[in-house]
Design a protein around this motif. Structure first.
Motif, PDB file in Angstrom:
ATOM      1  N   ILE A  65       0.874  -0.985   0.092  1.00  0.00           N
ATOM      2  CA  ILE A  65       0.014  -0.057   0.023  1.00  0.00           C
ATOM      3  C   ILE A  65       0.820   1.237   0.018  1.00  0.00           C
ATOM      4  N   PRO A  66       0.449   2.479  -0.580  1.00  0.00           N
ATOM      5  CA  PRO A  66       1.230   3.661  -0.635  1.00  0.00           C
ATOM      6  C   PRO A  66       1.307   4.421   0.550  1.00  0.00           C
ATOM      7  N   GLY A  67       2.334   5.075   0.748  1.00  0.00           N
ATOM      8  CA  GLY A  67       2.308   6.068   1.883  1.00  0.00           C
ATOM      9  C   GLY A  67       2.686   7.542   1.296  1.00  0.00           C
ATOM     10  N   ASN A  68       2.769   8.688   2.167  1.00  0.00           N
ATOM     11  CA  ASN A  68       3.030   9.832   1.639  1.00  0.00           C
ATOM     12  C   ASN A  68       4.181  10.088   0.603  1.00  0.00           C
ATOM     13  N   HIS A  69       5.419   9.131   1.062  1.00  0.00           N
ATOM     14  CA  HIS A  69       6.523   9.543   0.352  1.00  0.00           C
ATOM     15  C   HIS A  69       6.448   8.768  -1.166  1.00  0.00           C
ATOM     16  N   ASP A  70       5.478   7.876  -1.186  1.00  0.00           N
ATOM     17  CA  ASP A  70       5.188   7.171  -2.427  1.00  0.00           C
ATOM     18  C   ASP A  70       4.330   8.100  -3.191  1.00  0.00           C
ATOM     19  N   TRP A  71       3.655   9.131  -2.513  1.00  0.00           N
ATOM     20  CA  TRP A  71       3.134  10.011  -3.310  1.00  0.00           C
ATOM     21  C   TRP A  71       3.846  11.222  -3.468  1.00  0.00           C
ATOM     22  N   ASN A  72       5.211  11.048  -4.126  1.00  0.00           N
ATOM     23  CA  ASN A  72       5.992  12.221  -4.189  1.00  0.00           C
ATOM     24  C   ASN A  72       6.190  12.963  -2.899  1.00  0.00           C
ATOM     25  N   ASP A  73       6.239  12.543  -1.842  1.00  0.00           N
ATOM     26  CA  ASP A  73       6.431  13.163  -0.575  1.00  0.00           C
ATOM     27  C   ASP A  73       5.370  14.317  -0.461  1.00  0.00           C
ATOM     28  N   SER A  74       4.163  14.106  -0.726  1.00  0.00           N
ATOM     29  CA  SER A  74       3.108  14.797  -0.786  1.00  0.00           C
ATOM     30  C   SER A  74       3.200  16.236  -1.614  1.00  0.00           C
ATOM     31  N   LYS A  75       3.924  16.086  -2.680  1.00  0.00           N
ATOM     32  CA  LYS A  75       4.077  17.215  -3.598  1.00  0.00           C
ATOM     33  C   LYS A  75       3.295  16.954  -4.755  1.00  0.00           C
ATOM     34  N   ALA A  76       3.394  17.828  -5.565  1.00  0.00           N
ATOM     35  CA  ALA A  76       2.674  17.800  -7.095  1.00  0.00           C
ATOM     36  C   ALA A  76       3.317  16.715  -7.725  1.00  0.00           C
ATOM     37  N   GLY A  77       2.502  15.916  -8.673  1.00  0.00           N
ATOM     38  CA  GLY A  77       2.895  14.618  -9.295  1.00  0.00           C
ATOM     39  C   GLY A  77       3.045  13.443  -8.389  1.00  0.00           C
ATOM     40  N   GLY A  78       2.184  13.614  -7.275  1.00  0.00           N
ATOM     41  CA  GLY A  78       2.294  12.329  -6.276  1.00  0.00           C
ATOM     42  C   GLY A  78       1.344  11.276  -7.010  1.00  0.00           C
ATOM     43  N   LEU A  79       0.388  11.778  -7.781  1.00  0.00           N
ATOM     44  CA  LEU A  79      -0.439  10.701  -8.448  1.00  0.00           C
ATOM     45  C   LEU A  79       0.090   9.629  -9.401  1.00  0.00           C
ATOM     46  N   GLU A  80       1.065  10.424 -10.291  1.00  0.00           N
ATOM     47  CA  GLU A  80       1.747   9.914 -11.416  1.00  0.00           C
ATOM     48  C   GLU A  80       2.681   8.900 -10.692  1.00  0.00           C
ATOM     49  N   ALA A  81       3.403   9.564  -9.600  1.00  0.00           N
ATOM     50  CA  ALA A  81       4.337   8.601  -9.058  1.00  0.00           C
ATOM     51  C   ALA A  81       3.883   7.292  -8.240  1.00  0.00           C
ATOM     52  N   VAL A  82       2.687   7.411  -7.532  1.00  0.00           N
ATOM     53  CA  VAL A  82       2.127   6.151  -7.013  1.00  0.00           C
ATOM     54  C   VAL A  82       1.391   5.431  -8.156  1.00  0.00           C
ATOM     55  N   ASN A  83       1.058   5.704  -9.034  1.00  0.00           N
ATOM     56  CA  ASN A  83       0.611   4.945 -10.445  1.00  0.00           C
ATOM     57  C   ASN A  83       1.625   4.179 -10.991  1.00  0.00           C
ATOM     58  N   ARG A  84       2.963   4.777 -11.022  1.00  0.00           N
ATOM     59  CA  ARG A  84       4.158   4.098 -11.663  1.00  0.00           C
ATOM     60  C   ARG A  84       4.687   2.996 -10.774  1.00  0.00           C
ATOM     61  N   GLN A  85       4.306   3.263  -9.424  1.00  0.00           N
ATOM     62  CA  GLN A  85       4.918   2.285  -8.485  1.00  0.00           C
ATOM     63  C   GLN A  85       4.043   1.250  -8.598  1.00  0.00           C
ATOM     64  N   GLU A  86       2.720   1.243  -8.657  1.00  0.00           N
ATOM     65  CA  GLU A  86       1.562   0.201  -8.935  1.00  0.00           C
ATOM     66  C   GLU A  86       2.091  -0.579 -10.055  1.00  0.00           C
ATOM     67  N   GLU A  87       2.327   0.113 -11.196  1.00  0.00           N
ATOM     68  CA  GLU A  87       2.726  -0.688 -12.489  1.00  0.00           C
ATOM     69  C   GLU A  87       3.709  -1.566 -12.104  1.00  0.00           C
ATOM     70  N   PHE A  88       5.015  -0.868 -11.398  1.00  0.00           N
ATOM     71  CA  PHE A  88       6.243  -1.772 -11.684  1.00  0.00           C
ATOM     72  C   PHE A  88       5.933  -2.959 -10.679  1.00  0.00           C
ATOM     73  N   VAL A  89       5.295  -2.807  -9.404  1.00  0.00           N
ATOM     74  CA  VAL A  89       5.033  -3.806  -8.486  1.00  0.00           C
ATOM     75  C   VAL A  89       4.471  -4.837  -9.072  1.00  0.00           C
ATOM     76  N   GLU A  90       3.280  -4.785  -9.778  1.00  0.00           N
ATOM     77  CA  GLU A  90       2.472  -5.617 -10.264  1.00  0.00           C
ATOM     78  C   GLU A  90       3.107  -6.499 -11.558  1.00  0.00           C
ATOM     79  N   MET A  91       4.109  -5.708 -12.221  1.00  0.00           N
ATOM     80  CA  MET A  91       4.748  -6.381 -13.327  1.00  0.00           C
ATOM     81  C   MET A  91       5.720  -7.369 -12.870  1.00  0.00           C
ATOM     82  N   TYR A  92       6.478  -6.927 -11.706  1.00  0.00           N
ATOM     83  CA  TYR A  92       7.654  -7.793 -11.307  1.00  0.00           C
ATOM     84  C   TYR A  92       7.061  -8.992 -10.466  1.00  0.00           C
ATOM     85  N   LEU A  93       5.825  -8.726  -9.846  1.00  0.00           N
ATOM     86  CA  LEU A  93       5.498  -9.796  -8.795  1.00  0.00           C
ATOM     87  C   LEU A  93       4.856 -10.814  -9.986  1.00  0.00           C
TER      88      LEU A  93
END
Length: 600
Positions: free
Chosen positions: A124-152
């Protein structure tokens, strides 16, 4: 004077020494002195690892090594849950961006640890996964979701999906497969969605329509209500209780760095807080609403990270306990104050494990790596839920008297006569409004849930803001809703404000509304060719067929109308459309401003 200064420094040093204890175990509760059932009776394990995203990549991480060892012992009957802040400092950057290689390495260390785990795995994501609560967080968390699910490559392992807040309801074990006859349910939330002031998604989550923060809370209420008889674990990144820095607790020497201003900093964090601190007004609202949703569930477990320590709080409600677990020292540790309501605190690297035994009891274990042996060290264990815990009791409808057929019944009632009872002086200062309309008695039919639209079933409450609504469903799946004519002020206010004159004045201001204004819309809409609903006015009795919703929805006037969606070919006021798709607001929806300024 010099002597006074020296004594003062010794005093401060003593305070610092007393506040830096690594391990604290309260002696007020004896549950940690009990012995668990034999190892052969262990049924299921849930491993909680938080804030693992700051690990070094040069040497193996001891917490991940410990996790891999313990999870291998548990085998298939277990789940590993990473509680957010999986990548420091700002989530997963875009490809070729600065910091991408290091971010990938930190995430891969976690993924490689669990890739072959035979049980379930979730991130599950936290505030740092959301680009440390700054702009661009949604894109960052979506990138992480894609990376995690492709790898596993093992399905939906990063939750909630696409940056939505959840809740996501996961069945870890079905009651048919448990020796104690209950499901083990994991409910996942993304609490950073609530706290963030940046862009975030709205619309169709795949489970419900997220139009505003109210919908998230209503959905959480609904899931908790459905699962209240199960073993329920709610997992999120942000804790509701903490003795760490985000809870406003700092070591004494922080007051001295720098002198005076260090103390001001501590006071600010304690009573006002940054957006990631429990004392912050947005965080406080989140805590209050989540606790309101879960407050009636015995032995519920709320698991979180965020603080770089291990903590456990046993919160005693009127008739039962609830359990709040913090496990956020996957890659670093920081100060945690002993006591202050916590039964256990540990400043050090480690993880927490929830164990379920065949007798239905649940236990918490806290493990720390042990470099001297290469194995883990059990630093704390306590029983949370006993095997004889009290279950919830369902409504016994068989013992109730059947009510008569209400199909042709009517009642004469005013929408709210209290608005019309105010004196002339009161009206002069607070408004004449439409008080006389609220005081007019009207003759309306009584709502008979067994006959309206051929019979309906109450399925869900709505309205965490000012309205009270009840979702209804026909046997063919067609949805309807009852919306109270009158509104309710202060539903999200603190309890100590609800019995004040401020609440009375806020409630009175609803008299500015026309209680029957909705009935003006259909003929006007027809005149200019706009599709519309056709509300009908009913009096809702306190009918046991409303089930658990009877107290909230009964004994009031309400508007009854369709919820347009799907095939509406039999509805000319929706153009006899064979497919109606409800519109959902995007990032520009007005409720987004709730996430940018204080709720009024």
């Amino acid at each position: 004077m010099k002597t006074i200064h020296i004594l003062w420094l010794f005093l401060i040093a003593g305070i610092v020494a007393c506040n830096t204890s690594e391990l604290y175990i309260s002696e007020e509760n004896s549950e940690h002195r009990l012995s668990p059932p034999p190892e052969s009776d262990l049924f299921y394990s849930l491993f909680l690892v938080g804030d693992a995203g700051g690990i070094g990549t040069d040497t193996p991480n001891p917490v991940l090594q410990l996790l891999q060892s313990k999870a291998a012992e548990a085998g298939e009957q277990s789940t590993i849950l990473f509680l957010g802040d999986n990548i420091y400092p700002a989530g997963l950057p875009a490809k070729e961006a600065k910091g991408r290689k290091q971010a990938e390495s930190r995430l891969l260390a976690q993924l490689q640890t669990v890739k072959d785990h035979p049980g379930q795995v979730y991130f599950i994501p936290g505030n740092h996964d959301w680009n440390d609560s700054k702009a661009g967080g949604l894109e960052a968390v979506n990138r992480q979701e894609e990376f995690v699910e492709m790898y596993l490559d093992r399905g939906n392992t990063f939750l909630p999906d696409y940056g939505f807040p959840g809740p996501v309801d996961i069945e870890l074990v079905n009651d048919d497969d448990t020796p104690f006859g209950k499901d083990i349910r994991l409910i996942i939330l993304d609490t950073e969605w609530w706290l963030s002031r940046q862009e975030k998604p709205y619309g169709d989550t795949g489970e419900y329509d997220l139009q505003d923060a109210d919908d998230f809370l209503v959905e959480l209420d609904d899931i908790v209500r459905k699962r209240q008889n199960d073993h329920m674990i709610i997992a999120a990144h942000h804790p509701l209780y903490s003795n760490g820095r985000h809870g406003g607790y700092f070591p004494a020497d922080r007051h001295l760095v720098p002198p005076v201003f260090g103390s001001l900093y501590v006071v600010y964090r304690k009573f006002f807080g940054y957006s990631q601190d429990i004392s912050h007004y947005r965080y406080q609202l989140l805590k209050r609403e989540v606790e309101s949703s879960i407050g009636n569930v015995p032995n519920l477990i709320y698991a979180s990270g965020h603080e770089h320590s291990l903590q456990y709080f046993r919160v005693k409600r009127r008739r039962f306990d609830q359990h709040f677990v913090v496990s956020g020292s996957g890659s670093r540790d920081s100060y945690v104050k002993p006591g202050m309501g916590a039964e256990f605190t540990y400043r050090g690297a480690g993880l927490q494990v929830v164990r379920y035994y065949k007798d239905g009891s649940s236990w918490l274990e806290s493990w720390a790596p042990d470099a001297s042996t290469g194995q883990g060290r059990l630093v704390y264990r306590t029983r949370m839920g006993a095997s004889d815990e009290n279950p919830f009791y369902e409504l016994d409808t068989d013992s109730l008297q059947p009510i008569p057929n209400l199909q042709d019944s009517t009642v004469t009632v005013a929408a709210n006569s209290k608005y019309d009872e105010k004196s002339t002086l009161y009206r002069t200062f607070l408004g004449f409004h439409n008080r006389e309309l609220w005081g007019i008695p009207v003759n309306v039919p009584v709502f008979d849930i067994g006959s309206v639209e051929g019979g309906l079933e109450a399925v869900k409450l709505g309205g965490k803001g000012q309205s009270n609504s009840l979702r209804l469903q026909r046997s063919d799946g067609r949805d309807y809703v009852l919306r109270s004519v009158d509104k309710e002020a202060g539903k999200i206010w603190d309890d100590h404000l609800k019995n004040t004159i401020a609440h009375d004045l806020a409630q009175d201001q609803f008299s500015i509304l026309n209680p029957y204004g909705a009935f003006m819309v259909p003929p006007l809409a027809d005149a200019i060719g706009i599709y519309h609903t056709n509300p009908k006015l009913y009096y809702i009795p306190h009918d046991y067929r409303l089930g658990e919703f009877a107290n909230q929805a009964g004994s009031r006037l309400a508007l009854f109308e369709e919820r347009p969606d799907g095939n509406m070919s039999d509805a000319p006021h929706f153009g006899n459309s064979e497919e109606v798709i409800s519109t959902h607001p995007g990032a520009g929806h007005p409720w987004q401003y709730f996430n940018q300024r204080s709720p009024e």
